[in-house]
Design a protein around this motif. Structure first.
Motif, PDB file in Angstrom:
ATOM      1  N   ILE A   1     -44.546 -46.590  -2.567  1.00  0.00           N
ATOM      2  CA  ILE A   1     -43.310 -45.983  -2.121  1.00  0.00           C
ATOM      3  C   ILE A   1     -43.640 -44.546  -1.699  1.00  0.00           C
ATOM      4  O   ILE A   1     -44.628 -43.977  -2.147  1.00  0.00           O
ATOM      5  CB  ILE A   1     -42.245 -46.046  -3.243  1.00  0.00           C
ATOM      6  N   THR A   2     -42.819 -43.964  -0.859  1.00  0.00           N
ATOM      7  CA  THR A   2     -43.044 -42.613  -0.372  1.00  0.00           C
ATOM      8  C   THR A   2     -42.080 -41.646  -1.052  1.00  0.00           C
ATOM      9  O   THR A   2     -40.888 -41.922  -1.152  1.00  0.00           O
ATOM     10  CB  THR A   2     -42.844 -42.562   1.156  1.00  0.00           C
ATOM     11  N   GLY A   3     -42.599 -40.516  -1.490  1.00  0.00           N
ATOM     12  CA  GLY A   3     -41.794 -39.492  -2.142  1.00  0.00           C
ATOM     13  C   GLY A   3     -41.028 -38.646  -1.135  1.00  0.00           C
ATOM     14  O   GLY A   3     -41.193 -38.787   0.078  1.00  0.00           O
ATOM     15  N   ALA A   4     -40.205 -37.741  -1.623  1.00  0.00           N
ATOM     16  CA  ALA A   4     -39.354 -36.901  -0.786  1.00  0.00           C
ATOM     17  C   ALA A   4     -40.158 -36.021   0.175  1.00  0.00           C
ATOM     18  O   ALA A   4     -39.690 -35.698   1.266  1.00  0.00           O
ATOM     19  CB  ALA A   4     -38.460 -36.033  -1.664  1.00  0.00           C
ATOM     20  N   GLN A   5     -41.372 -35.622  -0.211  1.00  0.00           N
ATOM     21  CA  GLN A   5     -42.222 -34.800   0.649  1.00  0.00           C
ATOM     22  C   GLN A   5     -43.199 -35.649   1.469  1.00  0.00           C
ATOM     23  O   GLN A   5     -44.145 -35.126   2.044  1.00  0.00           O
ATOM     24  CB  GLN A   5     -43.018 -33.790  -0.195  1.00  0.00           C
ATOM     25  N   GLY A   6     -42.999 -36.952   1.499  1.00  0.00           N
ATOM     26  CA  GLY A   6     -43.849 -37.836   2.279  1.00  0.00           C
ATOM     27  C   GLY A   6     -45.118 -38.275   1.578  1.00  0.00           C
ATOM     28  O   GLY A   6     -45.941 -38.969   2.168  1.00  0.00           O
ATOM     29  N   GLN A   7     -45.285 -37.890   0.312  1.00  0.00           N
ATOM     30  CA  GLN A   7     -46.485 -38.255  -0.425  1.00  0.00           C
ATOM     31  C   GLN A   7     -46.427 -39.725  -0.867  1.00  0.00           C
ATOM     32  O   GLN A   7     -45.373 -40.250  -1.144  1.00  0.00           O
ATOM     33  CB  GLN A   7     -46.692 -37.328  -1.637  1.00  0.00           C
ATOM     34  N   ALA A   8     -47.593 -40.355  -0.881  1.00  0.00           N
ATOM     35  CA  ALA A   8     -47.683 -41.739  -1.341  1.00  0.00           C
ATOM     36  C   ALA A   8     -47.613 -41.757  -2.870  1.00  0.00           C
ATOM     37  O   ALA A   8     -48.338 -41.012  -3.532  1.00  0.00           O
ATOM     38  CB  ALA A   8     -48.983 -42.376  -0.868  1.00  0.00           C
ATOM     39  N   LEU A   9     -46.727 -42.579  -3.411  1.00  0.00           N
ATOM     40  CA  LEU A   9     -46.574 -42.705  -4.858  1.00  0.00           C
ATOM     41  C   LEU A   9     -46.986 -44.111  -5.267  1.00  0.00           C
ATOM     42  O   LEU A   9     -46.656 -45.079  -4.584  1.00  0.00           O
ATOM     43  CB  LEU A   9     -45.113 -42.450  -5.267  1.00  0.00           C
ATOM     44  N   ARG A  10     -47.681 -44.204  -6.381  1.00  0.00           N
ATOM     45  CA  ARG A  10     -48.138 -45.511  -6.872  1.00  0.00           C
ATOM     46  C   ARG A  10     -47.505 -45.780  -8.234  1.00  0.00           C
ATOM     47  O   ARG A  10     -47.960 -45.248  -9.248  1.00  0.00           O
ATOM     48  CB  ARG A  10     -49.657 -45.540  -6.968  1.00  0.00           C
ATOM     49  N   ILE A  11     -46.476 -46.580  -8.206  1.00  0.00           N
ATOM     50  CA  ILE A  11     -45.743 -46.925  -9.425  1.00  0.00           C
ATOM     51  C   ILE A  11     -46.460 -48.094 -10.097  1.00  0.00           C
ATOM     52  O   ILE A  11     -46.809 -49.075  -9.438  1.00  0.00           O
ATOM     53  CB  ILE A  11     -44.288 -47.306  -9.073  1.00  0.00           C
ATOM     54  N   ASP A  12     -46.657 -47.995 -11.419  1.00  0.00           N
ATOM     55  CA  ASP A  12     -47.334 -49.082 -12.136  1.00  0.00           C
ATOM     56  C   ASP A  12     -46.511 -50.371 -12.070  1.00  0.00           C
ATOM     57  O   ASP A  12     -47.036 -51.417 -11.720  1.00  0.00           O
ATOM     58  CB  ASP A  12     -47.593 -48.693 -13.595  1.00  0.00           C
ATOM     59  N   ARG A  13     -45.238 -50.282 -12.427  1.00  0.00           N
ATOM     60  CA  ARG A  13     -44.367 -51.460 -12.360  1.00  0.00           C
ATOM     61  C   ARG A  13     -42.964 -51.023 -11.982  1.00  0.00           C
ATOM     62  O   ARG A  13     -42.467 -50.008 -12.462  1.00  0.00           O
ATOM     63  CB  ARG A  13     -44.275 -52.198 -13.705  1.00  0.00           C
ATOM     64  N   LEU A  14     -42.314 -51.821 -11.142  1.00  0.00           N
ATOM     65  CA  LEU A  14     -40.918 -51.633 -10.789  1.00  0.00           C
ATOM     66  C   LEU A  14     -40.224 -52.948 -11.093  1.00  0.00           C
ATOM     67  O   LEU A  14     -40.598 -53.997 -10.557  1.00  0.00           O
ATOM     68  CB  LEU A  14     -40.779 -51.262  -9.310  1.00  0.00           C
ATOM     69  N   VAL A  15     -39.251 -52.906 -11.981  1.00  0.00           N
ATOM     70  CA  VAL A  15     -38.618 -54.124 -12.480  1.00  0.00           C
ATOM     71  C   VAL A  15     -37.111 -54.022 -12.293  1.00  0.00           C
ATOM     72  O   VAL A  15     -36.515 -52.976 -12.575  1.00  0.00           O
ATOM     73  CB  VAL A  15     -38.926 -54.314 -13.990  1.00  0.00           C
ATOM     74  N   GLN A  16     -36.504 -55.103 -11.826  1.00  0.00           N
ATOM     75  CA  GLN A  16     -35.047 -55.159 -11.742  1.00  0.00           C
ATOM     76  C   GLN A  16     -34.539 -56.131 -12.803  1.00  0.00           C
ATOM     77  O   GLN A  16     -34.999 -57.269 -12.895  1.00  0.00           O
ATOM     78  CB  GLN A  16     -34.596 -55.637 -10.368  1.00  0.00           C
ATOM     79  N   LEU A  17     -33.601 -55.649 -13.614  1.00  0.00           N
ATOM     80  CA  LEU A  17     -32.986 -56.466 -14.656  1.00  0.00           C
ATOM     81  C   LEU A  17     -31.477 -56.417 -14.498  1.00  0.00           C
ATOM     82  O   LEU A  17     -30.940 -55.480 -13.925  1.00  0.00           O
ATOM     83  CB  LEU A  17     -33.360 -55.949 -16.047  1.00  0.00           C
ATOM     84  N   ASP A  18     -30.802 -57.417 -15.032  1.00  0.00           N
ATOM     85  CA  ASP A  18     -29.347 -57.404 -15.092  1.00  0.00           C
ATOM     86  C   ASP A  18     -28.962 -57.203 -16.538  1.00  0.00           C
ATOM     87  O   ASP A  18     -29.302 -58.023 -17.393  1.00  0.00           O
ATOM     88  CB  ASP A  18     -28.778 -58.723 -14.555  1.00  0.00           C
ATOM     89  N   ASP A  19     -28.276 -56.101 -16.828  1.00  0.00           N
ATOM     90  CA  ASP A  19     -27.909 -55.811 -18.211  1.00  0.00           C
ATOM     91  C   ASP A  19     -26.482 -56.250 -18.533  1.00  0.00           C
ATOM     92  O   ASP A  19     -25.893 -55.801 -19.502  1.00  0.00           O
ATOM     93  CB  ASP A  19     -28.103 -54.333 -18.536  1.00  0.00           C
ATOM     94  N   GLY A  20     -25.917 -57.124 -17.720  1.00  0.00           N
ATOM     95  CA  GLY A  20     -24.548 -57.587 -17.928  1.00  0.00           C
ATOM     96  C   GLY A  20     -23.545 -56.752 -17.160  1.00  0.00           C
ATOM     97  O   GLY A  20     -22.436 -57.193 -16.904  1.00  0.00           O
ATOM     98  N   GLY A  21     -23.929 -55.542 -16.793  1.00  0.00           N
ATOM     99  CA  GLY A  21     -23.061 -54.664 -16.016  1.00  0.00           C
ATOM    100  C   GLY A  21     -23.582 -54.476 -14.601  1.00  0.00           C
ATOM    101  O   GLY A  21     -23.165 -53.576 -13.891  1.00  0.00           O
ATOM    102  N   GLY A  22     -24.536 -55.297 -14.209  1.00  0.00           N
ATOM    103  CA  GLY A  22     -25.122 -55.191 -12.882  1.00  0.00           C
ATOM    104  C   GLY A  22     -26.608 -54.883 -12.954  1.00  0.00           C
ATOM    105  O   GLY A  22     -27.192 -54.818 -14.025  1.00  0.00           O
ATOM    106  N   ALA A  23     -27.159 -54.692 -11.780  1.00  0.00           N
ATOM    107  CA  ALA A  23     -28.603 -54.486 -11.669  1.00  0.00           C
ATOM    108  C   ALA A  23     -28.999 -53.104 -12.179  1.00  0.00           C
ATOM    109  O   ALA A  23     -28.341 -52.109 -11.917  1.00  0.00           O
ATOM    110  CB  ALA A  23     -29.046 -54.643 -10.225  1.00  0.00           C
ATOM    111  N   VAL A  24     -30.100 -53.088 -12.916  1.00  0.00           N
ATOM    112  CA  VAL A  24     -30.740 -51.854 -13.365  1.00  0.00           C
ATOM    113  C   VAL A  24     -32.207 -51.950 -12.967  1.00  0.00           C
ATOM    114  O   VAL A  24     -32.870 -52.944 -13.251  1.00  0.00           O
ATOM    115  CB  VAL A  24     -30.640 -51.666 -14.896  1.00  0.00           C
TER     116      VAL A  24
END
Length: 81
Positions: A1-24
């Motif tokens: 993903i790209t940061g606000a200053q255009g830098q390349a960011l390497r996230i270890d894990r990005l996870v989407q869960l539903d906690d009953g109130g919608g996506a987190v």
């Protein structure tokens, strides 16, 4: 993903869960330290990741987006940042 200053960011894990109130979305960053949340460089880094994910999702028109961030330590602990 790209940061606000255009830098390349390497996230270890990005996870989407539903906690009953919608996506987190969770930005997860693996650190071997016992207390990564006590090191300001690590906290700053994961908050940059969290904001970049939030901005990218909003650009896609997802609407209100909840993005949380946590470290996973070498001991397997989850420490929210």
């Amino acid at each position: 993903i790209t940061g606000a200053q255009g830098q390349a960011l390497r996230i270890d894990r990005l996870v989407q869960l539903d906690d009953g109130g919608g996506a987190v979305w969770w930005v997860l960053d693996y650190k071997l330290h016992h207390r990564p949340d006590a090191l300001s460089d690590h906290v700053d880094q994961i908050q940059v990741y969290r904001l970049a994910v939030q901005a990218a999702l909003q650009l896609q028109g997802v609407g209100a987006v909840r993005v949380r961030a946590a470290f996973i330590t070498g001991a397997g602990e989850v420490v929210e940042a």
